[in-house]
Motif scaffolding. Structure first.
Motif, PDB file in Angstrom:
ATOM      1  N   GLY A 403       0.812  -1.208   0.000  1.00 19.48           N
ATOM      2  CA  GLY A 403       0.000   0.000   0.000  1.00 19.48           C
ATOM      3  C   GLY A 403       0.843   1.254   0.000  1.00 19.48           C
ATOM      4  O   GLY A 403       0.530   2.243  -0.673  1.00 19.48           O
ATOM      5  N   LEU A 408      -0.934   3.630  -2.997  1.00 23.11           N
ATOM      6  CA  LEU A 408      -2.325   3.318  -3.285  1.00 23.11           C
ATOM      7  C   LEU A 408      -3.313   3.932  -2.308  1.00 23.11           C
ATOM      8  O   LEU A 408      -4.522   3.756  -2.459  1.00 23.11           O
ATOM      9  CB  LEU A 408      -2.513   1.790  -3.311  1.00 23.11           C
ATOM     10  CG  LEU A 408      -1.705   1.054  -4.392  1.00 23.11           C
ATOM     11  CD1 LEU A 408      -1.823  -0.447  -4.226  1.00 23.11           C
ATOM     12  CD2 LEU A 408      -2.164   1.473  -5.781  1.00 23.11           C
ATOM     13  N   ARG A 416     -11.129   0.958  -1.226  1.00 23.55           N
ATOM     14  CA  ARG A 416      -9.947   0.155  -0.884  1.00 23.55           C
ATOM     15  C   ARG A 416     -10.008  -0.310   0.573  1.00 23.55           C
ATOM     16  O   ARG A 416      -9.552  -1.400   0.891  1.00 23.55           O
ATOM     17  CB  ARG A 416      -8.663   0.949  -1.152  1.00 23.55           C
ATOM     18  CG  ARG A 416      -7.409   0.087  -1.069  1.00 23.55           C
ATOM     19  CD  ARG A 416      -6.195   0.797  -1.616  1.00 23.55           C
ATOM     20  NE  ARG A 416      -6.313   1.076  -3.036  1.00 23.55           N
ATOM     21  CZ  ARG A 416      -6.068   0.195  -3.988  1.00 23.55           C
ATOM     22  NH1 ARG A 416      -5.693  -1.042  -3.677  1.00 23.55           N
ATOM     23  NH2 ARG A 416      -6.185   0.524  -5.250  1.00 23.55           N
ATOM     24  N   ASP A 420      -9.554  -4.199   1.144  1.00 19.12           N
ATOM     25  CA  ASP A 420      -8.406  -4.686   1.902  1.00 19.12           C
ATOM     26  C   ASP A 420      -8.827  -5.481   3.128  1.00 19.12           C
ATOM     27  O   ASP A 420      -8.213  -6.501   3.468  1.00 19.12           O
ATOM     28  CB  ASP A 420      -7.507  -3.517   2.316  1.00 19.12           C
ATOM     29  CG  ASP A 420      -6.548  -3.106   1.208  1.00 19.12           C
ATOM     30  OD1 ASP A 420      -6.367  -3.895   0.268  1.00 19.12           O
ATOM     31  OD2 ASP A 420      -5.971  -2.010   1.287  1.00 19.12           O
ATOM     32  N   THR A 437      -4.529  -4.963  -3.267  1.00 21.11           N
ATOM     33  CA  THR A 437      -3.483  -3.970  -3.007  1.00 21.11           C
ATOM     34  C   THR A 437      -2.107  -4.556  -3.267  1.00 21.11           C
ATOM     35  O   THR A 437      -1.206  -3.867  -3.746  1.00 21.11           O
ATOM     36  CB  THR A 437      -3.605  -3.445  -1.566  1.00 21.11           C
ATOM     37  OG1 THR A 437      -4.781  -2.646  -1.467  1.00 21.11           O
ATOM     38  CG2 THR A 437      -2.403  -2.603  -1.163  1.00 21.11           C
ATOM     39  N   SER A 441       0.192  -3.250  -6.572  1.00 23.39           N
ATOM     40  CA  SER A 441       1.330  -2.437  -6.141  1.00 23.39           C
ATOM     41  C   SER A 441       2.463  -2.483  -7.167  1.00 23.39           C
ATOM     42  O   SER A 441       2.855  -3.550  -7.623  1.00 23.39           O
ATOM     43  CB  SER A 441       1.850  -2.940  -4.791  1.00 23.39           C
ATOM     44  OG  SER A 441       2.959  -2.177  -4.369  1.00 23.39           O
TER      45      SER A 441
END
Length: 778
Positions: A403, A408, A416, A420, A437, A441
């Motif tokens: 993250g 992000l 998100r 997550d 995530t 990434s």
């Protein structure tokens, strides 16, 4: 879609009577009345001229889903506090309250003057100025003190309106009290006194008629435009509407709205929040945790619990409400949902601090993304202590750093948060697929050159990783923990000072990026100043009880080449550290860094050639130390001429010692006394007698002994010294304890190896625990 509002006019007198009777009240989330004396005078003047003063907006009560605790308007009779209102005033509070206080309260208005001093005021209309068409109406509205007298600076009486008799005779034509303008009976009584006061009743009557037309009639016939929202209006719509019409420019927070909602059920959310906040008031890491963030965490957990219940109960095809911390769901949070999760979240915040301290994040200002606290806290709440078991913690760390370095959490994050929470729990508890995530990434290598300030999450992340991987306190040599961080004023500071870089032709972009910065304490920073590294290191050694070897070990723990640093070789230090930071990001995220067309740092020529040869020769000349070790061969036993597991184990042992210590460099092809033997002897036991084959063997050896993850800590380069090939193996400090997967004999077995002074020793039991605690976990 059905219309949920009506628009029309409401007589001013009716509007103020509704406030007096408690029919019209304020929702508790409305802020207090704040208008000053000048604003009130201007407002009264506008109404007296029948000028528009803007619309008001009301909400009809009675919707069970939109319950707000009401409160009377400022100055309304105390008895109205127990009245259930029919309408709540959403917009127009300042205007409506000002008019109510001045015209209907029957008491002096408590306000402020131009100097912000609290005063009490009555308002009067100067009759003569009101009937004069050329007079300024604002000047015709007089504001007098609570005793209705105006005095000079010497205390002399300038104007008296303290009684009806004084009022009808004041000024040229009298001062009419505006607090009775909407009361027809009181106005008639005052009119009678006024007509009796003049020398001629007929003359007084003519003045009164003109005044009545100029001021009293406008007040009596004044209507206020009103937008009336009906019972069907949703809570979210109320909030959005309020913010759009809130001319004060201050956004209504979800916390304020829920405070009013919960107050309707006799629960004081603000008091509850302040009590909770006090439990972490002394924790620097949570200094910026606000009420809205706390509510987001609670909402995320509440919606997930609701989702789980519906998933178990649903019939095939039923729609199940999703997990969310969006505004709509926060506004729908019931008091039972808040009470059900608030205590758990409060308790979990200590786990959050524990996790982040473990990642070497100690203050709120050093959090890469404060928004990431929302899913992190929710995840830790549901995992509990299981989150700190090795396997779950490793996954949690990977998700967290993905993250950060994927950057992000810098935009819209509501979706998100939910993704997550669900993804990470499934990944950890059910061995599900990687979270989105983690998959999304990606870090661009050249981004390192643009990381120059704390505004970047990745900048803060690399700072934390440097400490996490073993970056030691320059002053004490100890691993940096929360206590050392605060006590020694550790901060992100330049390795090569800015002024030195400018004087030596180093581009400011390179000088100020994260590659040229690390965690340095305040006292060491005093030695650095504008000096070259060779000078400030000498000063540190002279003034502090630290020898060159120990200081070099501290420098190496920050992924800085001590030899190059002592030679003031910015380019060599920068190049090596650039590569190390890329490896750190890859290790933390478990994702490859995207190098694009650029395969290395701006000074990639320092990867090999003469620069590499010079650095190896400097290491050989300095001899073995805490962070430098020589091996004649990596695989061949020179006595037997055969491959030997014991020789290979010596390499494994040294690499493990450096990883579990604070990093270091292993030169293979160099004897203990510094004589360059070269890899040529080693290559005789290989089928393909070249450095590619040798590097492939080393890579396979380390994977078998440590696993693939350890290779992120190892960099291998080759150089020719005196016409012989030497391997330089740079080993970075590891972010977690590293155990071997095999024993000295090659059988399966777990061994912990640590660097103690110039040797590597096997530690177990209490010794291993104590070492690991001091190195990583204290």
């Amino acid at each position: 879609m059905a219309k949920t509002f009506e628009s029309g006019d409401v007589p001013l007198a009716d509007l103020l009577n509704q406030a007096r009777q408690g029919v019209l009240q304020l929702p508790d989330f409305q802020r207090g009345w704040v208008w000053d004396d000048d604003h009130i005078v201007s407002l009264l003047a506008s109404v007296s001229r029948s000028f528009p003063i803007g619309a008001v907006m009301t909400l009809e009560t009675g919707n069970a889903e939109v319950r707000f605790r009401p409160r009377p308007l400022e100055g309304a009779p105390s008895a109205t506090a127990t009245t259930n209102p029919k309408y709540l005033l959403l917009d127009g509070q300042q205007r409506t309250t000002s008019l109510y206080l001045a015209l209907r309260s029957g008491a002096p208005v408590r306000t402020r003057d131009t100097r912000k001093k609290e005063v009490e005021r009555w308002y009067f209309a100067d009759i003569d100025a009101c009937i004069d068409p050329d007079a300024d109406r604002n000047e015709a509205i007089l504001s007098l003190p609570a005793d209705k007298r105006r005095l000079s600076s010497r205390g002399e009486l300038l104007l008296d309106a303290s009684t009806t008799d004084a009022q009808v005779r004041a000024g040229k034509a009298g001062l009419f009290p505006l607090d009775i303008v909407l009361d027809q009976n009181a106005t008639l009584d005052w009119q009678y006194a006024y007509l009796q006061a003049g020398p001629s009743m007929d003359q007084q009557l003519q003045i009164w008629k003109r005044f009545q037309e100029a001021l009293i009639s406008p007040f009596l016939h004044y209507s206020v435009p009103r937008i009336a929202l009906d019972q069907k209006t949703s809570k979210e719509a109320v909030c959005q509407v309020f913010e759009k019409v809130n001319t004060g420019g201050v956004e209504l927070t979800v916390f304020e709205l829920l405070t009013a909602t919960f107050a309707a059920e006799d629960f004081r959310l603000r008091d509850d929040w302040e009590r909770r906040q006090a439990t972490w008031a002394d924790e620097p890491l949570l200094a910026d945790l606000d009420a809205t963030t706390f509510l987001q965490i609670v909402t995320l957990l509440w919606t997930r619990s609701r989702w789980e219940e519906r998933m178990q109960e649903r019939v095939r095809g039923d729609r199940v409400p999703g997990v969310s911390a969006k505004r709509r769901e926060m506004l729908s949070l019931p008091l039972s949902g808040y009470k059900g999760w608030a205590d758990a979240v409060t308790d979990t915040l200590q786990r959050v601090v524990r996790f982040l301290h473990g990642e070497r994040i100690f203050r709120a200002r050093d959090l890469p993304y404060s928004t990431q606290l929302v899913p992190l806290t929710a995840i830790l709440t549901l995992l509990g202590e299981d989150a700190f078991k090795p396997a779950p913690r490793a996954k949690l760390r990977q998700w967290y750093w993905c993250g950060v370095f994927g950057e992000l959490y810098g935009g819209t994050t509501d979706t998100r948060f939910a993704n997550d929470l669900q993804d990470v729990l499934s990944w950890i508890q059910d061995d599900g697929e990687e979270p989105r995530t983690v998959r999304e990434s990606q870090f661009q290598a050249e981004r390192l050159l643009g990381l120059r300030t704390r505004n970047s999450a990745a900048y803060k992340g690399l700072y934390a990783l440097a400490m996490k991987r073993g970056g030691r306190d320059f002053r004490t040599g100890d691993t940096i923990d929360a206590k050392a961080y605060a006590a020694d004023s550790i901060d992100i500071r330049h390795i090569f000072p800015q002024k030195w870089c400018a004087a030596n032709g180093i581009d400011s972009g390179y000088a100020n990026c994260i590659v040229n910065k690390t965690a340095i304490d305040g006292q060491t920073w005093g030695y650095i100043g504008t000096n070259a590294p060779s000078k400030y290191l000498a000063a540190v050694e002279a003034d502090l009880p630290v020898d060159s070897q120990d200081l070099d070990a501290i420098i190496a723990s920050h992924d800085i080449d001590p030899v190059a640093l002592r030679q003031d070789d910015f380019r060599a230090v920068f190049d090596a550290r650039y590569e190390r930071l890329i490896r750190q990001i890859e290790d933390a995220t478990g994702r490859p860094v995207n190098r694009g067309d650029n395969h290395g740092s701006p000074f990639a020529e320092y990867q090999g050639g003469a620069a590499l040869a010079r650095s190896i020769q400097a290491l050989i000349m300095a001899g073995e130390s805490k962070i430098v070790e020589f091996k004649s061969t990596g695989r061949k036993n020179l006595s037997t001429g055969q491959k030997d597991r014991a020789i290979e184990w010596a390499v494994t042992k040294t690499v493990a010692g450096f990883m579990n210590g604070h990093g270091g460099t292993l030169l293979v092809g160099v004897e203990d006394d510094g004589n360059v033997l070269g890899l040529e002897e080693d290559l005789t036991v290989f089928t393909k007698k070249n450095t590619d084959a040798w590097e492939q063997w080393l890579t396979q050896l380390l994977i078998l002994d440590f696993g693939k993850g350890a290779m992120a800590n190892v960099t291998v380069r080759f150089s020719s010294i005196d016409s012989r090939t030497v391997a330089r193996i740079d080993v970075a400090p590891a972010s977690e304890p590293v155990y071997t997967l095999r024993t000295k004999t090659g059988t399966k077995g777990s061994v912990f190896l640590a660097r103690l002074n110039n040797t590597t020793q096997e530690l177990d039991g209490p010794d291993a625990f104590a070492y690991q605690h001091n190195r990583w976990f204290k």
